[in-house]
Design a protein around this motif. Structure first.
Motif, PDB file in Angstrom:
ATOM      1  N   LEU A 117     -22.472  71.511 -19.781  1.00 45.48           N
ATOM      2  CA  LEU A 117     -22.877  69.724 -20.056  1.00 45.48           C
ATOM      3  C   LEU A 117     -24.169  69.444 -19.371  1.00 45.48           C
ATOM      4  O   LEU A 117     -24.344  68.730 -19.392  1.00 45.48           O
ATOM      5  CB  LEU A 117     -21.284  68.521 -19.993  1.00 45.48           C
ATOM      6  CG  LEU A 117     -21.471  67.449 -20.212  1.00 45.48           C
ATOM      7  CD1 LEU A 117     -22.048  67.017 -21.517  1.00 45.48           C
ATOM      8  CD2 LEU A 117     -20.155  66.993 -19.591  1.00 45.48           C
ATOM      9  N   ILE A 118     -24.142  70.100 -18.136  1.00 43.87           N
ATOM     10  CA  ILE A 118     -25.204  69.903 -16.950  1.00 43.87           C
ATOM     11  C   ILE A 118     -26.725  70.167 -18.120  1.00 43.87           C
ATOM     12  O   ILE A 118     -27.333  69.566 -17.731  1.00 43.87           O
ATOM     13  CB  ILE A 118     -24.884  69.997 -15.892  1.00 43.87           C
ATOM     14  CG1 ILE A 118     -23.418  69.755 -14.717  1.00 43.87           C
ATOM     15  CG2 ILE A 118     -25.957  70.369 -14.842  1.00 43.87           C
ATOM     16  CD1 ILE A 118     -23.967  68.497 -14.727  1.00 43.87           C
ATOM     17  N   ALA A 119     -26.271  71.633 -17.981  1.00 35.88           N
ATOM     18  CA  ALA A 119     -27.742  71.808 -18.437  1.00 35.88           C
ATOM     19  C   ALA A 119     -27.866  71.087 -19.854  1.00 35.88           C
ATOM     20  O   ALA A 119     -29.707  70.927 -19.675  1.00 35.88           O
ATOM     21  CB  ALA A 119     -27.433  73.348 -19.145  1.00 35.88           C
ATOM     22  N   ARG A 120     -27.088  69.940 -20.242  1.00 34.58           N
ATOM     23  CA  ARG A 120     -27.612  69.396 -21.095  1.00 34.58           C
ATOM     24  C   ARG A 120     -28.348  68.348 -21.269  1.00 34.58           C
ATOM     25  O   ARG A 120     -28.895  66.811 -22.403  1.00 34.58           O
ATOM     26  CB  ARG A 120     -26.400  69.260 -23.054  1.00 34.58           C
ATOM     27  CG  ARG A 120     -26.547  71.104 -23.416  1.00 34.58           C
ATOM     28  CD  ARG A 120     -25.668  70.272 -24.792  1.00 34.58           C
ATOM     29  NE  ARG A 120     -23.852  70.298 -24.131  1.00 34.58           N
ATOM     30  CZ  ARG A 120     -23.352  70.174 -24.663  1.00 34.58           C
ATOM     31  NH1 ARG A 120     -23.771  68.346 -24.930  1.00 34.58           N
ATOM     32  NH2 ARG A 120     -21.812  69.511 -23.768  1.00 34.58           N
ATOM     33  N   THR A 121     -27.768  67.486 -20.392  1.00 36.10           N
ATOM     34  CA  THR A 121     -27.726  66.559 -19.666  1.00 36.10           C
ATOM     35  C   THR A 121     -28.467  66.043 -18.999  1.00 36.10           C
ATOM     36  O   THR A 121     -29.227  64.988 -18.112  1.00 36.10           O
ATOM     37  CB  THR A 121     -26.479  65.648 -19.362  1.00 36.10           C
ATOM     38  OG1 THR A 121     -25.464  66.403 -18.567  1.00 36.10           O
ATOM     39  CG2 THR A 121     -25.562  65.691 -21.448  1.00 36.10           C
ATOM     40  N   ARG A 122     -28.731  67.156 -17.835  1.00 32.08           N
ATOM     41  CA  ARG A 122     -29.494  67.109 -16.725  1.00 32.08           C
ATOM     42  C   ARG A 122     -29.541  66.275 -15.907  1.00 32.08           C
ATOM     43  O   ARG A 122     -30.534  65.464 -15.058  1.00 32.08           O
ATOM     44  CB  ARG A 122     -31.301  67.347 -16.570  1.00 32.08           C
ATOM     45  CG  ARG A 122     -31.268  68.709 -17.802  1.00 32.08           C
ATOM     46  CD  ARG A 122     -32.970  68.653 -18.278  1.00 32.08           C
ATOM     47  NE  ARG A 122     -33.165  69.038 -17.342  1.00 32.08           N
ATOM     48  CZ  ARG A 122     -33.167  70.640 -16.892  1.00 32.08           C
ATOM     49  NH1 ARG A 122     -33.194  71.620 -17.236  1.00 32.08           N
ATOM     50  NH2 ARG A 122     -34.851  70.567 -15.873  1.00 32.08           N
ATOM     51  N   PRO A 123     -28.229  65.549 -15.226  1.00 30.83           N
ATOM     52  CA  PRO A 123     -27.451  64.178 -13.838  1.00 30.83           C
ATOM     53  C   PRO A 123     -28.233  64.746 -12.395  1.00 30.83           C
ATOM     54  O   PRO A 123     -28.443  64.387 -11.365  1.00 30.83           O
ATOM     55  CB  PRO A 123     -26.712  64.796 -13.954  1.00 30.83           C
ATOM     56  CG  PRO A 123     -25.880  65.654 -14.455  1.00 30.83           C
ATOM     57  CD  PRO A 123     -26.788  66.478 -15.047  1.00 30.83           C
ATOM     58  N   GLY A 124     -28.664  66.136 -12.317  1.00 25.91           N
ATOM     59  CA  GLY A 124     -28.968  66.666 -10.180  1.00 25.91           C
ATOM     60  C   GLY A 124     -28.298  67.859 -11.011  1.00 25.91           C
ATOM     61  O   GLY A 124     -28.098  68.374 -11.905  1.00 25.91           O
ATOM     62  N   CYS A 165     -22.317  61.976 -15.893  1.00 19.81           N
ATOM     63  CA  CYS A 165     -23.566  62.866 -16.941  1.00 19.81           C
ATOM     64  C   CYS A 165     -22.099  62.632 -18.396  1.00 19.81           C
ATOM     65  O   CYS A 165     -21.008  62.544 -17.994  1.00 19.81           O
ATOM     66  CB  CYS A 165     -23.848  64.233 -17.028  1.00 19.81           C
ATOM     67  SG  CYS A 165     -22.608  65.910 -16.671  1.00 19.81           S
ATOM     68  N   THR A 166     -22.892  62.033 -19.424  1.00 22.35           N
ATOM     69  CA  THR A 166     -22.010  61.595 -20.595  1.00 22.35           C
ATOM     70  C   THR A 166     -22.698  62.584 -22.134  1.00 22.35           C
ATOM     71  O   THR A 166     -24.299  62.114 -21.755  1.00 22.35           O
ATOM     72  CB  THR A 166     -22.502  60.574 -20.966  1.00 22.35           C
ATOM     73  OG1 THR A 166     -21.602  60.130 -20.274  1.00 22.35           O
ATOM     74  CG2 THR A 166     -21.295  60.425 -22.634  1.00 22.35           C
ATOM     75  N   ASP A 167     -22.273  63.608 -22.848  1.00 21.90           N
ATOM     76  CA  ASP A 167     -22.501  64.271 -24.004  1.00 21.90           C
ATOM     77  C   ASP A 167     -23.858  62.841 -24.913  1.00 21.90           C
ATOM     78  O   ASP A 167     -22.901  62.325 -25.056  1.00 21.90           O
ATOM     79  CB  ASP A 167     -21.541  64.865 -24.736  1.00 21.90           C
ATOM     80  CG  ASP A 167     -22.436  65.337 -25.886  1.00 21.90           C
ATOM     81  OD1 ASP A 167     -23.142  65.272 -26.785  1.00 21.90           O
ATOM     82  OD2 ASP A 167     -22.316  66.365 -25.696  1.00 21.90           O
ATOM     83  N   PRO A 168     -24.621  62.864 -25.582  1.00 25.55           N
ATOM     84  CA  PRO A 168     -25.219  62.368 -25.906  1.00 25.55           C
ATOM     85  C   PRO A 168     -24.993  62.474 -26.920  1.00 25.55           C
ATOM     86  O   PRO A 168     -24.916  60.814 -27.359  1.00 25.55           O
ATOM     87  CB  PRO A 168     -27.021  63.140 -26.598  1.00 25.55           C
ATOM     88  CG  PRO A 168     -27.471  64.122 -25.680  1.00 25.55           C
ATOM     89  CD  PRO A 168     -25.778  64.535 -24.400  1.00 25.55           C
ATOM     90  N   ALA A 169     -24.248  62.517 -27.934  1.00 25.63           N
ATOM     91  CA  ALA A 169     -23.249  62.177 -29.091  1.00 25.63           C
ATOM     92  C   ALA A 169     -22.536  61.315 -28.407  1.00 25.63           C
ATOM     93  O   ALA A 169     -21.634  60.606 -30.084  1.00 25.63           O
ATOM     94  CB  ALA A 169     -23.136  63.260 -29.543  1.00 25.63           C
ATOM     95  N   VAL A 170     -22.072  60.870 -28.092  1.00 24.93           N
ATOM     96  CA  VAL A 170     -20.834  59.794 -27.404  1.00 24.93           C
ATOM     97  C   VAL A 170     -21.149  58.898 -26.226  1.00 24.93           C
ATOM     98  O   VAL A 170     -20.686  58.068 -25.537  1.00 24.93           O
ATOM     99  CB  VAL A 170     -20.118  60.630 -26.799  1.00 24.93           C
ATOM    100  CG1 VAL A 170     -19.143  61.560 -27.947  1.00 24.93           C
ATOM    101  CG2 VAL A 170     -19.897  61.587 -25.316  1.00 24.93           C
ATOM    102  N   ARG A 171     -22.504  58.484 -25.834  1.00 29.65           N
ATOM    103  CA  ARG A 171     -23.294  57.689 -25.129  1.00 29.65           C
ATOM    104  C   ARG A 171     -22.616  56.100 -25.445  1.00 29.65           C
ATOM    105  O   ARG A 171     -22.386  55.902 -26.876  1.00 29.65           O
ATOM    106  CB  ARG A 171     -24.695  57.313 -24.349  1.00 29.65           C
ATOM    107  CG  ARG A 171     -24.277  58.878 -23.733  1.00 29.65           C
ATOM    108  CD  ARG A 171     -26.220  59.658 -23.501  1.00 29.65           C
ATOM    109  NE  ARG A 171     -26.084  60.612 -22.538  1.00 29.65           N
ATOM    110  CZ  ARG A 171     -27.717  61.209 -22.028  1.00 29.65           C
ATOM    111  NH1 ARG A 171     -28.527  60.595 -23.023  1.00 29.65           N
ATOM    112  NH2 ARG A 171     -27.759  62.773 -21.646  1.00 29.65           N
TER     113      ARG A 171
END
Length: 248
Positions: A117-124, A165-171
């Motif tokens: 999830l971190i790799a897909r959303t890159r919050p830090g 972070c949140t998966d783009p599909a459920v933002r």
């Protein structure tokens, strides 16, 4: 605290590694850091001298890139600045912190999904052992981890909220807000105060944090610098910007 003394949040990595996170600390002279699979953050003294920069070079290794979070002083002339982003630090100023029925505590078995999830959303930065720094909560949908938030730096009396972070599909469903408030609730239950960092240009995050009840405490910076390469004799070059040598 005496008048004029630094606040623990002015150098939060140092306050963490000499306080509640002291068990993580790897030390060389006055320079401290987390294990490299826990966090990239390291801590210089409030006013580092030439000896501290030499200790940092020895700890990190020649040619290594090191983060210098919250550091605003001079960098030795032979250290290359490789990254610089202005940042802001927010503190709890009336959060409506509350537990969340859908949030579940994440553990070591969840780390592969968390890293994905971190790799897909890159919050830090989030590494294989970052979860050891504090409590991490997540929300799952149909078994899949779709949102998370947790605790990072831990100065005495304070805990940083991070990895939001949140998966783009459920933002757009308010999951990040719910998790921030749930993590904040756990911090408050320990009698501590939540704080967090974000980029100064991250207007969307700043609006969210202010709407939740965070207050801007200070501006800061996220830096990284490269340790000088070794000379032909195999020694790292000494800092050369006139920083005073440490009294031995």
């Amino acid at each position: 605290m005496t008048a004029g003394a630094p606040h623990v949040l002015d150098n939060p990595a140092l306050a963490s590694l000499t306080g509640p996170h002291a068990h993580f600390a790897e030390k060389h002279g006055r320079v401290l850091r987390y294990p490299v699979d826990v966090s990239p953050w390291l801590a210089l003294p409030d006013e580092p001298d030439a000896g501290d920069w030499a200790d940092l070079a020895a700890l990190a290794g020649a040619g290594a890139e090191v983060p210098l979070s919250a550091y605003a002083g001079p960098v030795p002339a032979d250290w290359e600045i490789t990254f610089h982003v202005e940042g802001v630090q927010f503190v709890d100023d009336g959060l409506a912190a509350a537990p969340d029925q859908e949030a579940v505590r994440l553990g070591p078995a969840d780390v592969p999904e968390m890293l994905d999830l971190i790799a897909r959303t890159r919050p830090g930065p989030f590494l294989p052992r970052t979860i050891e720094m504090g409590t991490y909560l997540g929300i799952r949908r149909e078994g899949a981890l779709v949102a998370m938030a947790g605790e990072r730096l831990h100065p005495p009396g304070w805990t940083e909220i991070s990895a939001v972070c949140t998966d783009p599909a459920v933002r757009g469903q308010g999951l990040a807000t719910r998790l921030i408030l749930a993590v904040a609730h756990g911090i408050r239950q320990r009698g501590e105060t939540p704080f967090l960092h974000t980029g100064a240009r991250n207007a969307q995050a700043i609006r969210l944090y202010e709407s939740l009840g965070f207050r801007l405490r200070r501006t800061t910076a996220f830096l990284a610098a490269r340790v000088p390469e070794r000379s032909a004799e195999g020694e790292s070059r000494a800092p050369s910007n006139g920083l005073p040598e440490r009294a031995r």
